[in-house]
Design a protein around this motif. Structure first.
Motif, PDB file in Angstrom:
ATOM      1  N   SER A  56       0.833  -1.213   0.000  1.00  0.00           N
ATOM      2  CA  SER A  56       0.000   0.000   0.000  1.00  0.00           C
ATOM      3  C   SER A  56       0.861   1.254   0.000  1.00  0.00           C
ATOM      4  O   SER A  56       0.353   2.359   0.219  1.00  0.00           O
ATOM      5  N   HIS A  57       2.169   1.082  -0.202  1.00  0.00           N
ATOM      6  CA  HIS A  57       3.144   2.176  -0.251  1.00  0.00           C
ATOM      7  C   HIS A  57       3.247   2.932   1.069  1.00  0.00           C
ATOM      8  O   HIS A  57       3.526   4.126   1.094  1.00  0.00           O
ATOM      9  N   LYS A  58       3.033   2.195   2.153  1.00  0.00           N
ATOM     10  CA  LYS A  58       3.224   2.767   3.486  1.00  0.00           C
ATOM     11  C   LYS A  58       4.497   2.169   4.089  1.00  0.00           C
ATOM     12  O   LYS A  58       4.809   1.001   3.875  1.00  0.00           O
ATOM     13  N   MET A  59       5.204   2.999   4.862  1.00  0.00           N
ATOM     14  CA  MET A  59       6.424   2.524   5.491  1.00  0.00           C
ATOM     15  C   MET A  59       6.066   1.672   6.699  1.00  0.00           C
ATOM     16  O   MET A  59       5.266   2.083   7.542  1.00  0.00           O
ATOM     17  N   ASN A  64       9.218  -9.689  12.438  1.00  0.00           N
ATOM     18  CA  ASN A  64       9.477 -10.944  11.722  1.00  0.00           C
ATOM     19  C   ASN A  64      10.537 -10.692  10.647  1.00  0.00           C
ATOM     20  O   ASN A  64      10.234 -10.556   9.461  1.00  0.00           O
ATOM     21  N   VAL A  65      11.763 -10.621  11.072  1.00  0.00           N
ATOM     22  CA  VAL A  65      12.873 -10.279  10.182  1.00  0.00           C
ATOM     23  C   VAL A  65      13.115 -11.410   9.186  1.00  0.00           C
ATOM     24  O   VAL A  65      13.329 -12.562   9.586  1.00  0.00           O
ATOM     25  N   PRO A  66      13.073 -11.131   7.872  1.00  0.00           N
ATOM     26  CA  PRO A  66      13.309 -12.200   6.881  1.00  0.00           C
ATOM     27  C   PRO A  66      14.762 -12.635   6.877  1.00  0.00           C
ATOM     28  O   PRO A  66      15.672 -11.851   7.180  1.00  0.00           O
ATOM     29  N   PHE A  88       7.817 -11.894  -9.021  1.00  0.00           N
ATOM     30  CA  PHE A  88       7.710 -11.539  -7.609  1.00  0.00           C
ATOM     31  C   PHE A  88       7.991 -12.782  -6.768  1.00  0.00           C
ATOM     32  O   PHE A  88       7.533 -13.879  -7.088  1.00  0.00           O
ATOM     33  N   VAL A  89       8.744 -12.572  -5.674  1.00  0.00           N
ATOM     34  CA  VAL A  89       9.088 -13.677  -4.782  1.00  0.00           C
ATOM     35  C   VAL A  89       8.654 -13.341  -3.364  1.00  0.00           C
ATOM     36  O   VAL A  89       8.544 -12.175  -2.976  1.00  0.00           O
ATOM     37  N   ASN A  90       8.398 -14.384  -2.611  1.00  0.00           N
ATOM     38  CA  ASN A  90       7.987 -14.247  -1.211  1.00  0.00           C
ATOM     39  C   ASN A  90       9.207 -14.458  -0.317  1.00  0.00           C
ATOM     40  O   ASN A  90       9.820 -15.518  -0.330  1.00  0.00           O
ATOM     41  N   ILE A  91       9.554 -13.429   0.484  1.00  0.00           N
ATOM     42  CA  ILE A  91      10.670 -13.578   1.417  1.00  0.00           C
ATOM     43  C   ILE A  91      10.183 -13.631   2.865  1.00  0.00           C
ATOM     44  O   ILE A  91      10.985 -13.616   3.789  1.00  0.00           O
ATOM     45  N   GLY A  92       8.838 -13.679   3.036  1.00  0.00           N
ATOM     46  CA  GLY A  92       8.295 -13.837   4.375  1.00  0.00           C
ATOM     47  C   GLY A  92       7.723 -12.584   4.994  1.00  0.00           C
ATOM     48  O   GLY A  92       7.303 -12.594   6.154  1.00  0.00           O
ATOM     49  N   LEU A  93       7.664 -11.477   4.231  1.00  0.00           N
ATOM     50  CA  LEU A  93       7.057 -10.257   4.764  1.00  0.00           C
ATOM     51  C   LEU A  93       5.536 -10.408   4.734  1.00  0.00           C
ATOM     52  O   LEU A  93       4.978 -11.021   3.814  1.00  0.00           O
ATOM     53  N   ASN A  95       2.987  -8.403   4.075  1.00  0.00           N
ATOM     54  CA  ASN A  95       2.183  -7.763   3.028  1.00  0.00           C
ATOM     55  C   ASN A  95       3.067  -7.140   1.953  1.00  0.00           C
ATOM     56  O   ASN A  95       2.832  -6.016   1.505  1.00  0.00           O
ATOM     57  N   LYS A  96       4.057  -7.899   1.543  1.00  0.00           N
ATOM     58  CA  LYS A  96       4.987  -7.392   0.532  1.00  0.00           C
ATOM     59  C   LYS A  96       5.691  -8.536  -0.155  1.00  0.00           C
ATOM     60  O   LYS A  96       6.349  -9.365   0.494  1.00  0.00           O
ATOM     61  N   ASP A  97       5.519  -8.642  -1.478  1.00  0.00           N
ATOM     62  CA  ASP A  97       6.329  -9.541  -2.292  1.00  0.00           C
ATOM     63  C   ASP A  97       7.397  -8.707  -2.974  1.00  0.00           C
ATOM     64  O   ASP A  97       7.170  -7.551  -3.346  1.00  0.00           O
ATOM     65  N   VAL A  98       8.560  -9.260  -3.145  1.00  0.00           N
ATOM     66  CA  VAL A  98       9.698  -8.529  -3.687  1.00  0.00           C
ATOM     67  C   VAL A  98       9.845  -8.827  -5.172  1.00  0.00           C
ATOM     68  O   VAL A  98       9.772  -9.986  -5.595  1.00  0.00           O
TER      69      VAL A  98
END
Length: 294
Positions: A56-59, A64-66, A88-93, A95-98
């Motif tokens: 959502s473009h919020k900081m 839960n540190v990946p 896009f890949v999932n690193i465990g965040l 609400n954020k895929d990288v």
């Protein structure tokens, strides 16, 4: 800000609402989901976590540190793609895929990773403070690899493709041995990030492997045997009322092949222990049930 995003950082809790605490780090404010916190935080409390910009473009900051971070490599699962951007890949965040840029992916689109494939990546931050996935290079794989020994010869291995080249495919096995697949040792070129099954056909002095992705001759199913096996796999009971004692006309009518062809095909399936045969039925074995129809 660029020195904070995508890193573990510490700040102070300065505010809260029903859903979030707000943590200030070097003048920037990050939201912290209260669902992550078991014991309520007090205003002025110190908090340390991983910082990022959510979808959502919020900081945001998370406890839960990946494992995958800047200069920290690990395998990440591919969860989506966008043709004009990359994958896009999932690193465990939460609400954020990288994203991994298309500039870092194979030029041939069919060799892009598919959903469910895995890439070894670290994180990088661009000039606009955006987080990207950075695919591990040759140096990283050489650093994490373990040397194989001659006992590996002819062993079956599972591996992940980490480089596609015209000269062949480079992989790293599940046990972290480096392997190379010559184009002659594969039926199709595998995707970047694809998990493949192979066998060792050579061990180099440096501990790297030559692999083949082709089945051993006795493992291959082709022609009439493949057809009969597919019919068995699609039958509800896993069996068919045809054997080497069946009438040739019945075999011809059902399978479209002669009795001689049928017997040779069944013989190949019996040799691979994919089927059993009694007086009345041809049946799938447990191995046959488990084998995927190519």
């Amino acid at each position: 800000m660029d020195q904070i995003i995508g890193r573990v950082a510490a700040g102070k809790v300065t505010d809260e609402n029903d859903g979030y605490y707000f943590v200030q780090i070097e003048g920037a404010t990050f939201q912290l989901d209260k669902n992550e916190i078991k014991k309520p935080l007090q205003l002025g409390s110190n908090f340390r976590g991983f910082t990022y910009e959510n979808e959502s473009h919020k900081m945001q900051i998370t406890r839960n540190v990946p494992k995958i971070q800047i200069d920290h490599y690990g395998f990440a699962e591919v969860v989506g793609f966008k043709h004009d951007l990359g994958i896009f890949v999932n690193i465990g965040l939460p609400n954020k895929d990288v994203a991994v840029s298309l500039d870092d992916l194979p030029t041939i689109r069919s060799l892009w990773p598919s959903v469910g494939d895995h890439l070894m990546i670290a994180l990088k931050i661009d000039k606009k403070g955006r987080i990207w996935g950075q695919i591990a290079d040759e140096e990283i794989f050489n650093a994490i690899a373990k040397p194989a020994n001659n006992k590996m010869m002819n062993k079956n291995v599972q591996a992940t493709v980490y480089r596609d080249k015209l000269a062949g495919t480079k992989v790293i096995t599940d046990d972290y041995h480096l392997g190379f697949v010559h184009p002659n040792e594969r039926d199709v070129e595998p995707r970047l990030g694809q998990h493949v099954a192979g066998r060792v056909i050579g061990v180099h002095p440096d501990g790297s492997l030559n692999l083949s992705l082709k089945p051993r001759a006795y493992e291959a199913i082709s022609g009439d045997a493949a057809m009969i096996f597919a019919v068995l796999k699609h039958s509800e009971s896993g069996q068919l009322p045809y054997t080497d004692k069946s009438d040739p006309k019945a075999i011809k009518k059902f399978f479209g092949i002669s009795k001689g062809q049928f017997k040779r095909a069944v013989g190949a399936l019996l040799k691979q222990r994919l089927v059993t045969e009694d007086e009345q039925f041809l049946k799938l074995t447990e191995k046959g049930i488990a084998k995927v129809v190519e």
